[in-house]
Design an enzyme around this catalytic site. Structure first.
Site, mmCIF file in Angstrom:
data_model
loop_
_atom_site.group_PDB
_atom_site.id
_atom_site.type_symbol
_atom_site.label_atom_id
_atom_site.label_comp_id
_atom_site.label_asym_id
_atom_site.label_seq_id
_atom_site.Cartn_x
_atom_site.Cartn_y
_atom_site.Cartn_z
ATOM 1 N N ALA A 34 1.020 -8.331 0.688
ATOM 2 C CA ALA A 34 1.961 -9.369 0.260
ATOM 3 C C ALA A 34 2.589 -10.024 1.474
ATOM 4 C CB ALA A 34 3.058 -8.753 -0.617
ATOM 5 N N TYR A 35 3.152 -11.183 1.232
ATOM 6 C CA TYR A 35 4.019 -11.826 2.223
ATOM 7 C C TYR A 35 5.364 -11.122 2.076
ATOM 8 C CZ TYR A 35 6.506 -15.592 4.649
ATOM 9 O OH TYR A 35 7.268 -16.323 5.528
ATOM 10 N N TYR B 257 11.577 -14.847 -1.528
ATOM 11 C CA TYR B 257 10.628 -13.718 -1.635
ATOM 12 C C TYR B 257 10.603 -13.180 -3.064
ATOM 13 C CZ TYR B 257 9.054 -8.835 -1.222
ATOM 14 O OH TYR B 257 8.437 -7.616 -1.419
HETATM 15 N N1 LIG Z 1 8.449 -3.024 2.262
HETATM 16 C C1 LIG Z 1 9.347 -2.927 1.303
HETATM 17 O O1 LIG Z 1 10.501 -2.508 1.520
HETATM 18 C C2 LIG Z 1 8.986 -3.311 -0.107
HETATM 19 C C3 LIG Z 1 9.995 -3.302 -1.084
HETATM 20 C C4 LIG Z 1 9.662 -3.650 -2.392
HETATM 21 C C5 LIG Z 1 8.361 -3.996 -2.709
HETATM 22 N N2 LIG Z 1 7.418 -4.022 -1.741
HETATM 23 C C6 LIG Z 1 6.058 -4.446 -2.115
HETATM 24 O O2 LIG Z 1 5.181 -3.357 -1.880
HETATM 25 C C7 LIG Z 1 3.909 -3.855 -1.455
HETATM 26 C C8 LIG Z 1 3.496 -3.153 -0.181
HETATM 27 O O3 LIG Z 1 4.462 -3.432 0.820
HETATM 28 P P1 LIG Z 1 4.316 -2.853 2.292
HETATM 29 O O4 LIG Z 1 5.661 -2.363 2.701
HETATM 30 O O5 LIG Z 1 3.128 -1.969 2.373
HETATM 31 O O6 LIG Z 1 4.026 -4.225 3.069
HETATM 32 P P2 LIG Z 1 3.795 -4.427 4.626
HETATM 33 O O7 LIG Z 1 3.829 -3.127 5.351
HETATM 34 O O8 LIG Z 1 4.678 -5.546 5.048
HETATM 35 O O9 LIG Z 1 2.286 -4.918 4.656
HETATM 36 C C9 LIG Z 1 1.934 -6.135 4.108
HETATM 37 C C10 LIG Z 1 0.424 -6.183 4.055
HETATM 38 O O10 LIG Z 1 0.064 -7.440 3.496
HETATM 39 C C11 LIG Z 1 -0.934 -8.002 4.310
HETATM 40 N N3 LIG Z 1 -0.922 -9.444 4.235
HETATM 41 C C12 LIG Z 1 0.114 -10.289 4.473
HETATM 42 N N4 LIG Z 1 -0.301 -11.562 4.347
HETATM 43 C C13 LIG Z 1 -1.629 -11.499 4.017
HETATM 44 C C14 LIG Z 1 -2.622 -12.459 3.760
HETATM 45 N N5 LIG Z 1 -2.375 -13.783 3.832
HETATM 46 N N6 LIG Z 1 -3.874 -12.044 3.460
HETATM 47 C C15 LIG Z 1 -4.170 -10.732 3.415
HETATM 48 N N7 LIG Z 1 -3.268 -9.763 3.656
HETATM 49 C C16 LIG Z 1 -2.014 -10.156 3.944
HETATM 50 C C17 LIG Z 1 -0.619 -7.520 5.710
HETATM 51 O O11 LIG Z 1 -1.769 -7.672 6.469
HETATM 52 P P3 LIG Z 1 -1.789 -7.615 8.089
HETATM 53 O O12 LIG Z 1 -1.867 -6.152 8.381
HETATM 54 O O13 LIG Z 1 -3.021 -8.384 8.417
HETATM 55 O O14 LIG Z 1 -0.515 -8.284 8.558
HETATM 56 C C18 LIG Z 1 -0.241 -6.081 5.428
HETATM 57 O O15 LIG Z 1 -1.416 -5.289 5.303
HETATM 58 C C19 LIG Z 1 4.054 -5.355 -1.357
HETATM 59 O O16 LIG Z 1 3.550 -5.943 -2.537
HETATM 60 C C20 LIG Z 1 5.536 -5.603 -1.273
HETATM 61 O O17 LIG Z 1 5.892 -6.857 -1.814
HETATM 62 C C21 LIG Z 1 7.683 -3.677 -0.449
#
Ligand SMILES: NC(=O)c1ccc[n+]([C@@H]2O[C@H](COP(=O)([O-])OP(=O)(O)OC[C@H]3O[C@@H](n4cnc5c(N)ncnc54)[C@H](OP(=O)(O)O)[C@@H]3O)[C@@H](O)[C@H]2O)c1
Length: 299
Positions: free
Chosen positions: A70-71, A135
């Site tokens: 995700a973004y 977001y």
């Molecule tokens: N982090 C939080 O606190 C949080 C809270 C609530 C919900 N979430 C949700 O949980 C899920 C996982 O989050 P996370 O913490 O694992 O996220 P993260 O660590 O920020 O990683 C985001 C991932 O998305 C990829 N990505 C971003 N833009 C992309 C694009 N255009 N095409 C393909 N891949 C892309 C990134 O790829 P690169 O490695 O190439 O950059 C990375 O692998 C997401 O859906 C997020 O919205 C997260």
């Protein structure tokens, strides 16, 4: 004639290569005999080009798809809402449509930021959504696009994710404490810190359940966070207490209101999610956040 090998693992195709959740799924399935993770991310899979997603997913031959990429740059999204909405909204729908065409379930990760934070109790799945930032709006667009594209989905809303991988609050606190003795941390936003490694364990259970049964009750929206609540300042204090006990960096936490730490995106004051539905339906309850450390189990 081909006969399926009963020992063959299910192919769990996960979007993203280096995110916290995808890295945790790779870690947790390393010794698992049910799933192998196929991580599909940039440059091959770019969610900013949703029209390319279907063919790439088909070629990956998934048995189940986990839409984890995700973004996630919450503040930057305020000035890039168009891009965030394509990645988190349109592409999420394209992933779910591909899953539907392939006849496989999709597990889609979403966020507490779909709520405005005004409720004075943990949010239920049935509570009205009202994101207060770009977001959150883009992630809500994704939830709606997924539900429109297929019936075979589980949307898992999580929050405040930390892990040994990628960027997160825990790693930021430890890094900043290397050069500072005290830190100001916001005390008036409350939520549920959640280990991405625990998310991975839960996703594996949900994927197993979705593969085992067509029951509509296993599908839909679920809240999935660590058990117990904290403010960011509580979370920081626990991080430093644990780090200190292991001889690591530590700092004194000074509690401040959000008004003293302005950010481009407004955050909900109350991000707490009630996770009883996930426990009742899928039999999954994540550990207390204080009991989950961020150490990969295989290390
Ligand atoms: N982090 C939080 O606190 C949080 C809270 C609530 C919900 N979430 C949700 O949980 C899920 C996982 O989050 P996370 O913490 O694992 O996220 P993260 O660590 O920020 O990683 C985001 C991932 O998305 C990829 N990505 C971003 N833009 C992309 C694009 N255009 N095409 C393909 N891949 C892309 C990134 O790829 P690169 O490695 O190439 O950059 C990375 O692998 C997401 O859906 C997020 O919205 C997260």
């Amino acid at each position: 004639m081909t006969i399926a090998d009963p020992r063959a693992k299910s192919r769990m195709v996960v979007t993203g290569c280096e995110g916290q959740v995808v890295s945790s799924l790779i870690e947790r399935t390393a010794l698992d005999d049910r799933f192998e993770v196929v991580a599909l991310g940039r440059p091959a899979l770019d969610l900013a080009r949703p029209e390319t997603v279907g063919a790439l997913l088909r070629d990956a031959r998934p048995d189940v798809i986990v839409s984890a990429a995700a973004y996630t740059a919450v503040d930057q999204a305020e000035t890039e809402e168009g891009v965030a909405t394509i990645i988190n909204g349109t592409a999420a729908g394209a992933i779910a449509a591909a899953a539907d065409a392939l006849g496989v379930p999709v597990i889609h990760l979403s966020t507490d930021y779909v709520f405005d934070g005004s409720k004075d109790a943990p949010y239920l799945e049935t509570d009205p959504v009202a994101p207060i930032g770009a977001y959150g709006r883009s992630k809500l667009a994704g939830e709606r696009a997924v539900a429109e594209a297929t019936d075979n989905y589980a949307i898992l809303r999580t929050a405040w994710v930390y892990s040994p991988f990628g960027k997160n609050f825990l790693k930021t606190m430890l890094r900043v404490a290397e050069t500072r003795d005290s830190l100001n941390v916001v005390d008036d936003q409350v939520g549920n810190p959640t280990s991405a490694l625990d998310i991975a364990d839960a996703v594996i259970v949900v994927a197993t359940n979705l593969q085992a049964s067509d029951d509509a009750g296993l599908r839909g929206v679920f809240h999935m966070t660590g058990t117990g609540e904290a403010s960011w300042a509580d979370f920081a204090e626990e991080i430093f207490a644990l780090s200190n006990s292991k001889g690591g960096t530590t700092a004194v936490v000074s509690r401040i209101p959000s008004s003293s730490y302005p950010t481009p995106a407004k955050r909900p004051a109350n991000s707490r999610l009630d996770c009883s539905k996930l426990a009742g339906v899928h039999g999954v309850r994540l550990p207390r956040w204080q009991d989950s450390d961020a150490t990969p189990r295989s290390s």
